[in-house]
Design a protein around this motif. Structure first.
Motif, PDB file in Angstrom:
ATOM      1  N   ALA A   1      -6.875  -5.474   3.213  1.00 55.78           N
ATOM      2  CA  ALA A   1      -6.031  -6.459   2.546  1.00 55.78           C
ATOM      3  C   ALA A   1      -4.645  -6.481   3.195  1.00 55.78           C
ATOM      4  N   GLN A   2      -4.025  -7.635   3.116  1.00 59.73           N
ATOM      5  CA  GLN A   2      -2.704  -7.745   3.733  1.00 59.73           C
ATOM      6  C   GLN A   2      -1.625  -7.233   2.791  1.00 59.73           C
ATOM      7  N   SER A   3      -0.505  -6.853   3.364  1.00 59.95           N
ATOM      8  CA  SER A   3       0.646  -6.440   2.560  1.00 59.95           C
ATOM      9  C   SER A   3       1.923  -6.812   3.307  1.00 59.95           C
ATOM     10  N   VAL A   4       3.017  -6.851   2.593  1.00 60.44           N
ATOM     11  CA  VAL A   4       4.291  -7.191   3.215  1.00 60.44           C
ATOM     12  C   VAL A   4       5.379  -6.311   2.626  1.00 60.44           C
ATOM     13  N   THR A   5       6.297  -5.877   3.484  1.00 58.68           N
ATOM     14  CA  THR A   5       7.375  -4.979   3.085  1.00 58.68           C
ATOM     15  C   THR A   5       8.726  -5.588   3.421  1.00 58.68           C
ATOM     16  N   GLN A   6       9.579  -5.641   2.430  1.00 59.44           N
ATOM     17  CA  GLN A   6      10.967  -6.027   2.656  1.00 59.44           C
ATOM     18  C   GLN A   6      11.807  -4.796   2.322  1.00 59.44           C
ATOM     19  N   LEU A   7      12.377  -4.191   3.330  1.00 63.93           N
ATOM     20  CA  LEU A   7      13.038  -2.907   3.157  1.00 63.93           C
ATOM     21  C   LEU A   7      14.361  -3.013   2.422  1.00 63.93           C
ATOM     22  N   ASP A   8      15.045  -4.135   2.550  1.00 66.14           N
ATOM     23  CA  ASP A   8      16.377  -4.272   1.969  1.00 66.14           C
ATOM     24  C   ASP A   8      16.288  -5.035   0.655  1.00 66.14           C
ATOM     25  N   SER A   9      16.699  -4.405  -0.443  1.00 70.58           N
ATOM     26  CA  SER A   9      16.663  -5.104  -1.718  1.00 70.58           C
ATOM     27  C   SER A   9      17.892  -5.998  -1.882  1.00 70.58           C
ATOM     28  N   GLN A  10      19.020  -5.586  -1.279  1.00 67.22           N
ATOM     29  CA  GLN A  10      20.231  -6.394  -1.348  1.00 67.22           C
ATOM     30  C   GLN A  10      20.942  -6.358  -0.004  1.00 67.22           C
TER      31      GLN A  10
ATOM     32  N   SER B   1      -5.757 -12.352  11.657  1.00 70.67           N
ATOM     33  CA  SER B   1      -4.694 -13.341  11.820  1.00 70.67           C
ATOM     34  C   SER B   1      -4.100 -13.734  10.475  1.00 70.67           C
ATOM     35  N   VAL B   2      -2.801 -13.965  10.490  1.00 73.12           N
ATOM     36  CA  VAL B   2      -2.098 -14.281   9.249  1.00 73.12           C
ATOM     37  C   VAL B   2      -1.235 -15.519   9.387  1.00 73.12           C
TER      38      VAL B   2
END
Lengths: 114, 112
Positions: free
Chosen positions: A1-10, A30-31
């Motif tokens: 399954a795909q996942s996504v990470t955003q390291l910076d909350s602010q 492919s995405v």
């Protein structure tokens, strides 16, 4: 399954300064990649997207993002931010083709300081 | 062309009450979603539907139910409301391929 990470909350940044909001994804196939923006008390709206072709995609209000397959990244950039860019930004990924459930990151709040 | 509409915009429920959040789209899209958004937690998928008569669970389905009798409507039912269901709920839709999701304006729900 795909996942996504955003390291910076602010991310605070002064007006007219450049900004980069980071997004990394994981997928074995492919995405499609997306950036959505949410202004206060509103729903999400599409800012830009990568489907195929040129790895650099741009929005109408000066944002751009580059698909980097080797680093599995899709960072969002703007060379000079404006007060009106203050919002929350969400990176999202879906598999290309077939049933395309979209997975969102946890969001990055961009605060533009006058 | 209204896009995606959600009602109500705001609602306060007491613990144990039930309610239905309404979502309608006029874009003739097959795919519809319900998300909840909690501060700092991004969007969590509750339920989704790939067409009339077809629904499936997302990441956080407990305490919710959905139905999809028409292409246009995708109501979300809360039974026995709990404080943990205090959140902002968004309905979304897209066509195929998923080139863009369209979101409703959201329903802000407080359970006390």
């Amino acid at each position: 399954a795909q996942s996504v990470t955003q390291l910076d909350s602010q991310v605070p940044v002064f007006e007219e300064a450049p900004v980069e909001l980071r997004c990394n994804y994981s997928s074995s196939v492919s995405v499609y990649l997306f950036w959505y923006v949410q202004y206060p008390n509103q729903g999400l709206q599409l800012l830009l997207k990568y489907l195929s072709g040129s790895t650099l995609v741009e929005s109408i209000n000066g944002f751009e993002a580059e698909f980097n397959k080797s680093q599995t990244s899709f960072h969002l950039r703007k060379p000079s931010v404006h007060i009106s860019d203050t919002a929350e930004y969400f990176c999202a990924v879906s598999l290309s083709g077939g049933y395309q459930k979209v997975t969102f990151g946890t969001g990055t709040k961009l605060q533009v300081i006058p | 062309n209204a896009g995606v509409t959600q009602t109500p915009k705001f609602r306060i429920l007491k613990i144990g009450q039930s309610m239905t959040l309404q979502c309608a789209q006029d874009m003739n899209h097959n795919y519809m979603y319900w998300y909840r958004q909690d501060p700092g937690m991004g969007l969590k998928l509750i339920y989704y539907s790939v067409g009339a008569g077809i629904t499936d669970k997302g990441e956080v389905p407990n305490g919710y139910n959905v139905s999809r009798s028409t292409t246009e409507d995708f109501p979300l039912r809360l039974e026995l409301a709990a404080p943990s269901q205090t959140s902002v709920y968004f309905c979304a839709t897209h066509g195929s391929p998923a080139y863009e999701q369209y979101f409703g304006p959201g329903t802000r729900l407080t359970v006390t």
